[in-house]
Design an enzyme around this catalytic site. Structure first.
Site, PDB file in Angstrom:
ATOM      1  N   HIS A  88      -7.067  -9.115  -2.499  1.00  0.00           N
ATOM      2  CA  HIS A  88      -8.684  -8.416  -2.007  1.00  0.00           C
ATOM      3  C   HIS A  88      -8.642  -7.098  -2.038  1.00  0.00           C
ATOM      4  CE1 HIS A  88      -5.922  -7.786   1.392  1.00  0.00           C
ATOM      5  NE2 HIS A  88      -6.920  -6.486   1.692  1.00  0.00           N
TER       6      HIS A  88
ATOM      7  N   ARG B 143      -3.030 -12.326   4.042  1.00  0.00           N
ATOM      8  CA  ARG B 143      -4.256 -11.435   3.466  1.00  0.00           C
ATOM      9  C   ARG B 143      -4.108 -12.118   2.010  1.00  0.00           C
ATOM     10  NH1 ARG B 143      -7.450  -8.303   4.365  1.00  0.00           N
ATOM     11  NH2 ARG B 143      -8.715  -9.754   4.360  1.00  0.00           N
TER      12      ARG B 143
ATOM     13  N   TYR C 174       0.665  -1.136  -0.292  1.00  0.00           N
ATOM     14  CA  TYR C 174      -0.304   0.036  -0.294  1.00  0.00           C
ATOM     15  C   TYR C 174       1.166   1.408   0.291  1.00  0.00           C
ATOM     16  CZ  TYR C 174      -4.813  -2.784   1.035  1.00  0.00           C
ATOM     17  OH  TYR C 174      -5.306  -3.334   1.076  1.00  0.00           O
TER      18      TYR C 174
ATOM     19  N   TYR D 109      -0.071  -9.797   0.828  1.00  0.00           N
ATOM     20  CA  TYR D 109       0.508  -8.934   1.506  1.00  0.00           C
ATOM     21  C   TYR D 109       0.548 -10.134   2.697  1.00  0.00           C
ATOM     22  CZ  TYR D 109      -2.815  -6.005   3.240  1.00  0.00           C
ATOM     23  OH  TYR D 109      -4.686  -5.802   3.599  1.00  0.00           O
TER      24      TYR D 109
ATOM     25  N   HIS E 231     -10.376  -3.320  -1.196  1.00  0.00           N
ATOM     26  CA  HIS E 231     -11.350  -2.830  -0.132  1.00  0.00           C
ATOM     27  C   HIS E 231     -11.726  -1.746  -0.577  1.00  0.00           C
ATOM     28  CE1 HIS E 231      -8.828  -3.362   3.403  1.00  0.00           C
ATOM     29  NE2 HIS E 231      -8.152  -3.331   3.035  1.00  0.00           N
TER      30      HIS E 231
HETATM   31 FE   LIG Z   1      -6.514  -4.553   2.607  1.00  0.00          FE
END
Ligand SMILES: [Fe+2]
Length: 224
Positions: free
Chosen positions: A146, A143, A94, A133, A148
Site C-alpha cells: 500500500h 499488510r 520503512y 510487510y 499512504h
Molecule cells: Fe504502511
C-alpha cells in the site's frame, strides 16, 4: 467521515485506544467555507513527486507511476490540492526508527513525496512498488502492499488520509485495516487500477488512483 468506516474495529487493535468515545464535534461553519489552501503556499519542486530520484542512485524494485485525479463530491476537479505520499521500499521496509522488519533498507529510497494537483485535478508520482510487510497486530499479521496518501483540498472538509492498494492483492482478506472499511464498494475505492494507457514502454507500469474528497468518497482512515 464516511459512515461505512468503523472507527473502533476490534480486529485492528490500536483502534481500541484511538477511536473516539464521545460524539464527534461538528466544525464551525466558517471552516466549511474557508477558501484557499490551508497548508501554506511554499513552492513545491517538481522533483518531489519522483521518489526514484531523491538520491545518487535509483532505488531497487519495480518502478511504477501512480496517477489520477482529485475530485470533489460533485465530480469537479480540485486544483492546487496538496497530495503527499509515504510508503515502504520494495522489500517492505520503512526508513523509520520503529520499523523492525528484518528486510533491507535501500540507501536510494526515502519513501516520501508530494505534489500539487494541476488545473484538471491531476497528480502523478514516480516510485517503486512497495513490498508487503509484517506488523504486530496479531499472529502472522501482514499488510497488503500500500501507499499512504494525505490530501489537503481547498477546505478543511477536504482533508483526507487514506491508503492506496494494488489490484488483486492476496492479503486483502487477512488485513483488518483494509476490512475496517466494511462496505465492499468503499473498499474497492481504495484499490488502484492497473492503467495500460499510463504504462510507459520499457520503463514503468502505470497505476491509476482517483480520489474523491467529501461526500461518499474515498474512505478516510485514522493515522497509524
Ligand atoms: Fe504502511
Amino acid at each position: 467521515m464516511n459512515d461505512d468506516v468503523q472507527l473502533d474495529y476490534p480486529d485492528y487493535r490500536s483502534t481500541r485506544l484511538r477511536a473516539p468515545k464521545r460524539p464527534l464535534v461538528t466544525l464551525p461553519e466558517e471552516l466549511h467555507t474557508l477558501d484557499g489552501p490551508v497548508f501554506g503556499d511554499d513552492d513545491i519542486a517538481e522533483l518531489e513527486a519522483d521518489l526514484t530520484r531523491q538520491h545518487d542512485g535509483e532505488p531497487l524494485g519495480e518502478r511504477i507511476t501512480v496517477s489520477g485525479r482529485v475530485l470533489d463530491a460533485q465530480g469537479r476537479p480540485i486544483s492546487g490540492a496538496l497530495v503527499e505520499v509515504w510508503q515502504a521500499n520494495a522489500a517492505g521496509r520503512y526508513r523509520h526508527d520503529v520499523d523492525r522488519h528484518p528486510a533491507p533498507l535501500d540507501p536510494n529510497f526515502s519513501g516520501a513525496g508530494r505534489c500539487l494537483t494541476d488545473d484538471e485535478g491531476r497528480y502523478r508520482f514516480v516510485t517503486v512498488k512497495p513490498g508487503a510487510y509484517p506488523w504486530r497486530n496479531h499472529d502472522n499479521a501482514w499488510r497488503p502492499a500500500h501507499i499512504h496518501f494525505s490530501l489537503f483540498g481547498r477546505l478543511f472538509t477536504q482533508r483526507l488520509v487514506t491508503q492506496m492498494y494494488f489490484p488483486g492483492d492476496p492479503l486483502f482478506e487477512f488485513d483488518p485495516i483494509f476490512n475496517s472499511v466494511r462496505d465492499e464498494r468503499a473498499r474497492q475505492r481504495m484499490v488502484s487500477e492497473f492503467d495500460w494507457e499510463a504504462t510507459t514502454p520499457e520503463w514503468a507500469l502505470g497505476y491509476r488512483f482517483d480520489i474523491v474528497l467529501g461526500g461518499n468518497g474515498t474512505p478516510f482512515e485514522e493515522e497509524r
